[in-house]
Design an enzyme around this catalytic site. Structure first.
Site, mmCIF file in Angstrom:
data_model
loop_
_atom_site.group_PDB
_atom_site.id
_atom_site.type_symbol
_atom_site.label_atom_id
_atom_site.label_comp_id
_atom_site.label_asym_id
_atom_site.label_seq_id
_atom_site.Cartn_x
_atom_site.Cartn_y
_atom_site.Cartn_z
ATOM 1 N N TYR B 138 10.975 93.797 77.941
ATOM 2 C CA TYR B 138 11.880 94.606 78.996
ATOM 3 C C TYR B 138 11.195 95.782 78.747
ATOM 4 C CZ TYR B 138 16.036 96.561 81.295
ATOM 5 O OH TYR B 138 16.963 97.262 82.170
ATOM 6 N N GLN B 140 11.100 99.521 79.641
ATOM 7 C CA GLN B 140 11.881 100.576 80.173
ATOM 8 C C GLN B 140 11.553 101.989 79.692
ATOM 9 O OE1 GLN B 140 16.186 100.135 81.465
ATOM 10 N NE2 GLN B 140 16.282 102.079 80.585
ATOM 11 N N THR B 141 11.920 102.243 78.502
ATOM 12 C CA THR B 141 11.860 103.438 77.897
ATOM 13 C C THR B 141 10.324 103.820 77.641
ATOM 14 O OG1 THR B 141 12.067 102.370 75.606
ATOM 15 C CG2 THR B 141 13.991 103.566 76.477
ATOM 16 N N GLU B 427 20.362 100.549 74.283
ATOM 17 C CA GLU B 427 21.453 100.349 75.328
ATOM 18 C C GLU B 427 22.635 101.659 75.422
ATOM 19 O OE1 GLU B 427 22.463 97.887 77.562
ATOM 20 O OE2 GLU B 427 20.245 97.573 77.555
#
Lengths: 610, 610
Positions: B138, B140-141, B427
């Site tokens: 995943y 994202q950042t 998160e």
């Protein structure tokens, strides 16, 4: 600060500072001379490839330890070659910044012989220690015994037949456990054991014991030696060989008992010398003053990293796609970070004052004046506890204030935390120390009624009538800028908490019972007293000159050891470069791919039959 | 619990328990079935030599990563061989207890496709993911962008000529940074990037991107991949290949944009589907519920270790050479430790309640009822922030409560801390989340005047008239045993803090300015609100059955991974044995002796000429 810095990404912050950073460097270091020596030693270390530390967290335990041996030998070589003064040598070791046996040799073994050895013993052992013909450590704590020194189990039984002590570990829990430098490096130790002579147990005394052969470094007969295993962090304190040591009836000559305060005669008689026992407190004050100074160093490094990176890191704040706001400008960041910055300075100043206290106590002890001893003991014990606890928490807070990147070893903060936290435990567990402070506070209060006036940092307690009923004169936020108001508020708070405890203890069946029941409150009262001491020594205000205030710590990038806290603020390219140094990046396809990933992906995992 | 336990050193504590531990195990696990499955999976893992973890902190980074790959493949093999259910497989992975790419594959990659992919996309990608023909993460950042997702810089520009998106990293700070499993293991990723079509930027969207060859695992053309380097702790999260990823104009087919909520047509038109965007909140509630459950697991492990060891460890308390007092009996230990034990149970119960909340929110969303969404969002965001921060602090407190030995890796606590703390950041950074809670609190207060009644966990705010002026009815310590009094005190506190913030914000020039100025107070008000939620779900009292209460967690010694927290309490022999496993103890004379110690001791250091 760093030669490689070409663009200063923090220049705007620096030019906005409203004080003279060079003058503040002098205030921080103590003198212009200290700045100069520090600068010179820091550069000497930073420019020497042997002292490289950016790869430290990637070394295996064995390689890390070997690296520490190498650095210690190299540092000694440089100290001798350059004919460094004691001050310069100390600074050089500080900047090498890697825990190792040398710390215990100079910091505990040598002082123990100086403080507890007779002149004759000092003449025999110190020259060898000064030249590193022997390496020494300090073997006090045991597997089952830490803070309660009187509970140690190791025995030293005098045998008048041979004029020797027999050092023995009667149980598993009596194994010496934790002494730094013991596991692999030391040839000798000052061992603490119960002195038994003529069938009587005289309690804990120190003995010089040779542990390893000076020929091949193997443990001497009857001695079991090892390292106690990995500790918190990747590198951190794992460069130190904290050790385990067991004795099986090991014999040492009688004259290796440290005999300054008491002796065992050739016949086995136990006798006290005329040296007052209180002299030992002087050493304790000295060691704790060092620990408070170390707290300000560790805290200032963490704050330096967090402030600089907070001035670089940007987040949110733009509604229209413009540049984001730097996190240093957020109130939530400031309200957590600036008190830590102020604490770094406060601990530094209170540490300086402790140096004066040490001299004062020493002079008084030499004049056999013990009147301030208890107050000084409470003060140093409490300051040790409060500054180390606050510093450990503050380093972790600084790590969190750096967001996700603070979790990377390259930020320097995980290692700084892991290497620092033992300070809360060694040289007196903080809770145990604070309860000692609380006891002295209670005693001082109870003596007020008999007219005994408290001294030094406890003098305010004499003002009990006023402080118990005074009202805070502060009405506006600006009123808090008046140092008198701050000081009085802290005094009233500390005194009222202490009085409250004393009253509750007074209602208990007996004093010990009351002290036990109220011990959580007593801890808080002790902390309030110590916070008053710190505030008193640091009544001033830190204005928003954050980057310049951390620059005044005058740390090289090598010493700081943090990609996030670089002087030039060029954080992101450095983080990016640093990542590629990880051993995992030596190959593009990782080791284990052919065994464990490919069979999975190719659906060729061999499933044994059910 | 552990087969090797022959003598139970904690038997006396256990027999003194005043409740039924077996019944409490059921309460803790949720059901008798859950206890049974947990037991079976924990034993399966503990008895399998491949899942050994006591040597984990001694492995080099590369060996640790390889060990993680091996465990993941072996776990998958066992899951398939034994035809484990999804519940059993999840439990098995829990007890393997080593962060790795599998966590992100199941926990983020698969749910992202489920939540954001069209039915067609799910049909194409999920079967491959379920069988591990592909491994996903995943992404994202980015290096320069964490919490502020809208600030991400990676671009996905639609090229209508070829019907493809061009994924690109325009700057260094746009490098993807931190995704777990990305560095070395994943073949695919869900990549978040700014969608640009017809010259317009439509903000952040998800895209499925293949990263590595399925043939030889090498990165595909235009893709730079690596690990971001070592992290906090010896083992801890270093088993995870958190990664860095850069794109140089990498092309993917248009249908790899996750298109459930919005699409780009063949012509390049950006269109919304009729699926409401709010559905994404459901996923967020689910993920955060998991995090709260994980907090109770981590905290309960730390507390289990600290309570058991405190019942074994003895210190002081004997004036006459008799046995010392066990530290669990000290008030200062109890006052720090028991609130943490209570918190472990409280977090567990509030986590269970969150499962209900998730179902409730999901049902309402499906019925297009968004009335409780905001309240549920504030509640889960706040609980995530408060429980993770409290747990991180509590683990470190438990470590300190174990004294010096808590600093050893063999205590399990340093690793538990280091592996847990990232939960405060991932998160949703806790500070950012709490400010979101505060915003909703302020909004709810302002809507009270227009008669809008708050719902769910905010319902108490409707009681503002009473709560602003009520007086606490508690007079004696026993009065606090009345749950109504506790609840009301927490309600009045939370509400008064919120109202105070609202009043101060009202005096500011404008609301944003006021919110900025008051943000530190707002954080505290948000925490008070969330603490009320936790207390409400846990109005009950933990009595002094400390050892039995941690036994009810039902942890094997393998899972607990702590010499200090052993079920049988046989701490000291285990600590002693553990020490000898350190790689430093492979040789009696350490590597480096001949190079760096002997020349020092023999005064043969070669000093170069000055």
């Amino acid at each position: 600060m760093d030669a490689s810095a070409e663009v200063d990404h923090l220049a705007a912050e620096r030019s906005a500072a409203r004080f003279d950073v060079e003058a503040m460097k002098v205030a921080w270091a103590g003198s212009r001379h200290a700045v100069e020596v520090g600068d010179r030693m820091a550069r000497l270390v930073a420019s020497d490839p042997v002292f490289r530390k950016d790869n430290r967290t990637m070394l295996s335990r064995k390689d890390l330890f070997k690296d520490t041996l190498r650095k210690a030998a190299h540092a000694w070589k440089r100290i001798v070659e350059l004919r460094l003064t004691e001050e310069e040598a100390g600074m050089l070791r500080l900047y090498v910044d890697q825990p190792g046996y040398v710390d215990l040799h100079w910091g505990m073994f040598v002082p123990a012989i100086k403080g507890q050895g007779t002149e004759e013993q000092q003449k025999k052992w110190l020259p060898m220690a000064y030249k590193f013909q022997i390496i020494g450590c300090y073997a006090q704590t045991e597997l089952g015994h830490g803070s309660n020194v009187q509970g140690l189990e190791t025995t030293a039984t005098f045998d008048p037949k041979t004029d020797e002590f027999v050092i023995h570990s009667p149980t598993l829990t009596s194994s010496k456990w934790w002494p730094g430098g013991l596991g692999k490096a030391s040839t000798h130790a000052v061992v603490y054991a119960r002195l038994i002579t003529e069938g009587k147990d005289y309690g804990i005394h120190g003995f010089i014991v040779q542990l390893r052969s000076l020929e091949d470094h193997s443990p001497l007969p009857g001695i079991t030696l090892g390292d106690i295993g990995g500790k918190f962090g990747s590198g951190a304190y794992n460069s130190m060989d904290n050790g385990v040591l067991r004795f099986d009836h090991v014999r040492i000559p009688r004259d290796q008992m440290l005999m300054r305060l008491s002796q065992v005669t050739r016949e086995g008689k136990y006798v006290h010398s005329d040296v007052p026992k209180q002299l030992l407190y002087g050493t304790m004050v000295f060691v704790r003053q060092t620990i408070v100074a170390d707290a300000s160093k560790a805290l200032s490094r963490a704050v330096c990293i967090a402030v600089r990176y907070s001035a670089i890191r940007k987040q949110f704040g733009s509604q229209d796609g413009g540049p984001e706001t730097k996190v240093l400008d957020y109130k939530t960041q400031q309200s957590r970070l600036f008190p830590l910055l102020a604490s770094a300075y406060a601990f530094r100043f209170v540490g300086d004052w402790l140096k004066w206290l040490y001299m004062d106590v020493t002079q008084k002890l030499e004049a056999k004046d013990y009147s301030t001893l208890q107050e000084a003991h409470a003060c140093t014990a409490g300051l040790k506890a409060v500054t180390t606890s606050a510093t450990a928490d503050a380093i972790e807070e600084c790590r969190k204030l750096c967001g996700g990147h603070g979790y990377l070893n390259s930020s320097g903060l995980p290692e700084l935390f892991a290497v620092y936290v033992p300070a809360c435990t060694y040289e007196g567990d903080n809770i145990v120390l604070l309860l000692q402070v609380a006891r002295i506070l209670m005693k001082t209060l109870s003596q007020l009624t008999s007219g005994k006036q408290p001294v030094g940092t406890m003098a305010y307690m004499g003002n009990v009538q006023y402080l118990m009923q005074c009202k805070c004169a502060v009405n506006t936020a600006e009123d808090w800028l008046n140092p008198v108001a701050i000081q009085e508020a802290f005094e009233a708070r500390a005194l009222r908490m202490a009085v409250n405890c004393a009253q509750n203890i007074g209602q208990a069946a007996n004093q010990e019972e009351g002290f036990y029941e109220r011990s959580p409150d007593l801890l808080e009262a002790a902390v309030a007293h110590i916070q008053l001491v710190i505030v008193t020594k640091f009544i001033s205000k830190v204005r928003p000159n954050a980057v310049a205030l951390v620059d005044a710590f005058n740390y090289t990038d090598h010493y700081l050891g943090s990609v996030l806290g670089r002087y030039d603020g060029n954080v992101y390219p450095a983080l990016y470069e640093e990542a590629w140094k990880d051993p995992l990046n030596e190959t593009v396809v990782p080791e284990g791919y052919h065994e464990y990933l490919r069979p999975l992906l190719k659906q060729q995992l061999k499933l044994s039959r059910l």
